[in-house]
Design an enzyme around this catalytic site. Structure first.
Site, PDB file in Angstrom:
ATOM      1  N   LYS A  44     -32.721 -62.570  33.974  1.00  0.00           N
ATOM      2  CA  LYS A  44     -32.193 -61.720  32.908  1.00  0.00           C
ATOM      3  C   LYS A  44     -31.527 -60.441  33.421  1.00  0.00           C
ATOM      4  CE  LYS A  44     -32.813 -63.050  29.259  1.00  0.00           C
ATOM      5  NZ  LYS A  44     -32.555 -64.121  28.290  1.00  0.00           N
TER       6      LYS A  44
HETATM    7  C1  LIG Z   1     -39.402 -66.080  32.170  1.00  0.00           C
HETATM    8  C2  LIG Z   1     -38.198 -66.554  31.403  1.00  0.00           C
HETATM    9  N1  LIG Z   1     -37.851 -67.822  31.493  1.00  0.00           N
HETATM   10  C3  LIG Z   1     -36.801 -68.304  30.804  1.00  0.00           C
HETATM   11  C4  LIG Z   1     -36.047 -67.511  29.974  1.00  0.00           C
HETATM   12  C5  LIG Z   1     -34.926 -68.130  29.186  1.00  0.00           C
HETATM   13  O1  LIG Z   1     -33.672 -67.598  29.402  1.00  0.00           O
HETATM   14  P1  LIG Z   1     -32.622 -67.536  28.230  1.00  0.00           P
HETATM   15  O2  LIG Z   1     -32.991 -66.360  27.367  1.00  0.00           O
HETATM   16  O3  LIG Z   1     -31.310 -67.346  28.886  1.00  0.00           O
HETATM   17  O4  LIG Z   1     -32.685 -68.811  27.449  1.00  0.00           O
HETATM   18  C6  LIG Z   1     -36.394 -66.174  29.865  1.00  0.00           C
HETATM   19  C7  LIG Z   1     -35.693 -65.300  28.956  1.00  0.00           C
HETATM   20  O5  LIG Z   1     -36.122 -64.197  28.667  1.00  0.00           O
HETATM   21  C8  LIG Z   1     -37.501 -65.678  30.591  1.00  0.00           C
HETATM   22  O6  LIG Z   1     -37.898 -64.392  30.496  1.00  0.00           O
END
Ligand SMILES: Cc1ncc(COP(=O)(O)O)c(C=O)c1O
Length: 499
Positions: A73
């Site tokens: 992120k």
């Molecule tokens: C630990 C973690 N995994 C996966 C994701 C998923 O990413 P996205 O928000 O781009 O779908 C996030 C998003 O905050 C996350 O914090």
């Protein structure tokens, strides 16, 4: 140069040792600030897990957890800030950044805000780890916590609270990762380009966790343009409605422990058309797979990485030898040091068998009602003053709060009440619901829990509430602290052989 001596002995002759010198990256001699190091994460071959799972294809991990803030992120946070600055929506030294997040976007934004000098307020649900909160605070962000169970349209949800604060606070700006095109764009321009470059535009499957869905949608779009044969797999936990078909998932609604993936609404940055397959994941398989990624591959990643890897072991069964599957590992171990990295935490939730102690005669003894201490129950309609009075009279450090059916809906503890009064300037005239603790450990006597399990829970909690399930109602019937368990296992009359 003169050879010095340390403690009377000659120092190693470093110059004449066998040397291993890695090629230097001449483009990265100096960086103007840490934000310039976001992206360009390594793609690393997985050597053990695919083999053990009987997979024929080659598997690679995109180590997003190696970004400066510790997660994928960072990319979107920095991109949203740059874009808003360019459009003069964000004014350095004046604007206040406010964002609802499961933590990692918050850390990315707090990192950018720290470097660029913005005030930053992060609104995140109670479920998210204290490690994330401490990291955010170390970066100078202000934190607002919201109830995990609040649905996204509920006024108490992190989304709604962030929207309200943005209206109330002068110069506040919500960059809004759920609707901001910079979220998928950061992955379309960055993450996907890097994967394609690493694999010479030849990739057969990419497996990606779905939260806001910016990662899966952004990567999916770019990869499909350049490598149309590639299968895009979205990973969604049971309890979330992101995966299709929705009808099946509506019955799934349940709390899950894996952080960062899954939602109860469809963010605008999700493009379902680009996702060929969805895999639903459960906590136990996901978190055990994270532990394997750490232990067997040396990848110090977080819980959603395990969900993605577990999903990949299912989806990649269809790939043949020589085909390539990429898994995205979104965040790092730091966020979960007191959570799934702790054996006791895993055991307390039934995600791992309780450690064996064959030499301790009491370890496998089943907890019975005569072994527990009484717990005082108060109605959820009580006032906070009534709760405080009841706690003063109670021998145990905790009261159970019960609903109209006598089922436990939370606990009241001196520790939490003090923290609210001291750190959040709360008042005892506030409703009891403001003081209720929802995260606590229980064992159910109807499931014949062993004393060993209670002991493991007491390693990470000051008390364990004992409940008895009567149909679907969990009635609190007692409590055990370390002191109580110690008395129990050293009590000769119980003949547990410990003295
Ligand atoms: C630990 C973690 N995994 C996966 C994701 C998923 O990413 P996205 O928000 O781009 O779908 C996030 C998003 O905050 C996350 O914090």
């Amino acid at each position: 140069m003169q050879n010095g001596t340390t403690n009377g002995t000659e120092y190693f002759d470093l110059k004449d040792m066998p040397h291993i010198i890695k090629a230097l990256d001449r483009n990265q001699k100096l960086q103007p600030d840490i934000l310039h190091l976001i992206g360009n994460t390594p793609l690393v071959k997985l050597n053990k897990i695919p083999k053990q799972e009987g997979l024929e294809c080659d598997m690679y991990a995109k180590c997003e957890y190696l970004n400066p803030g510790g997660s994928v992120k960072d990319r979107i946070a920095y991109r949203m800030v740059l874009d808003a600055e360019e459009k003069c929506i964000l004014k350095p030294g004046k604007s206040v950044i406010i964002e609802p997040t499961s933590g990692n976007t918050g850390i990315g934004l707090a990192l950018a805000a720290a470097v660029k000098g913005y005030r930053c307020i992060i609104v995140l649900p109670e479920k998210m780890s204290d490690e994330k909160v401490n990291t955010l605070m170390a970066l100078g962000a202000e934190i607002v916590r919201t109830p995990t169970e609040a649905a996204s349209h509920d006024p108490d949800s992190n989304l709604m609270v962030a929207r309200r604060l943005t209206k109330e606070i002068p110069d506040a700006v919500m960059l809004d990762q759920y609707n901001n095109v910079c979220n998928p764009l950061a992955h379309y321009d960055g993450t996907a380009e890097e994967i394609l470059w690493s694999l010479d535009d030849d990739v057969d499957m990419v497996v990606i966790g779905a939260g806001t869905c910016g990662t899966v949608s952004g990567i999916g779009h770019k990869i499909k343009e350049r490598c149309p044969k590639c299968i895009i797999v979205g990973v969604d936990p049971f309890g979330s409605i992101l995966a299709e078909p929705e009808e099946i998932n509506k019955s799934d609604v349940q709390m899950y422990e894996v952080e960062g993936i899954g939602y109860d609404f469809l963010p605008k940055v999700l493009d379902r058309k680009i996702i060929d397959r969805w895999v639903k994941t459960a906590d136990k398989e996901s978190l055990n797979m994270s532990r394997r990624l750490i232990r067997e591959e040396g990848l110090l990643c977080g819980g959603s990485s395990g969900a993605v890897m577990w999903a990949a072991t299912q989806a990649a069964k269809s790939l043949k030898a020589g085909q390539k599957c990429v898994v995205i590992l979104p965040d790092n171990i730091r966020n979960y040091m007191t959570k799934f990295i702790s054996d006791q935490w895993m055991e307390a939730r039934g995600f791992k068998p309780v450690i064996k102690h064959d030499k301790l005669p009491w370890w496998n003894v089943v907890l019975t009602k005569n072994m527990i201490q009484p717990i005082t129950c108060i109605s959820h309609k009580s006032t906070t003053h009534e709760a405080l009075e009841a706690l003063k009279k109670s021998a145990a450090p905790v009261l159970s709060i019960v609903d109209d059916e006598g089922g436990i809906c939370g606990v009241f503890t001196a520790d939490n009440a003090r923290k609210r009064l001291a750190n959040m300037a709360a008042s005892t005239s506030e409703d009891l619901s403001q003081f209720i603790v929802k995260k606590y450990y229980t064992v159910d006597v109807t499931q014949a829990p062993a004393l060993g399990l209670v002991s493991r829970m007491l390693d990470i909690s000051p008390f364990v509430v004992i409940v008895e399930s009567v149909y679907s109602t969990r009635k609190p019937i007692g409590v055990l602290t370390s002191e109580d368990l110690l008395q129990l296992i050293t009590d000769k009359s119980l003949n547990l052989n410990c003295s």
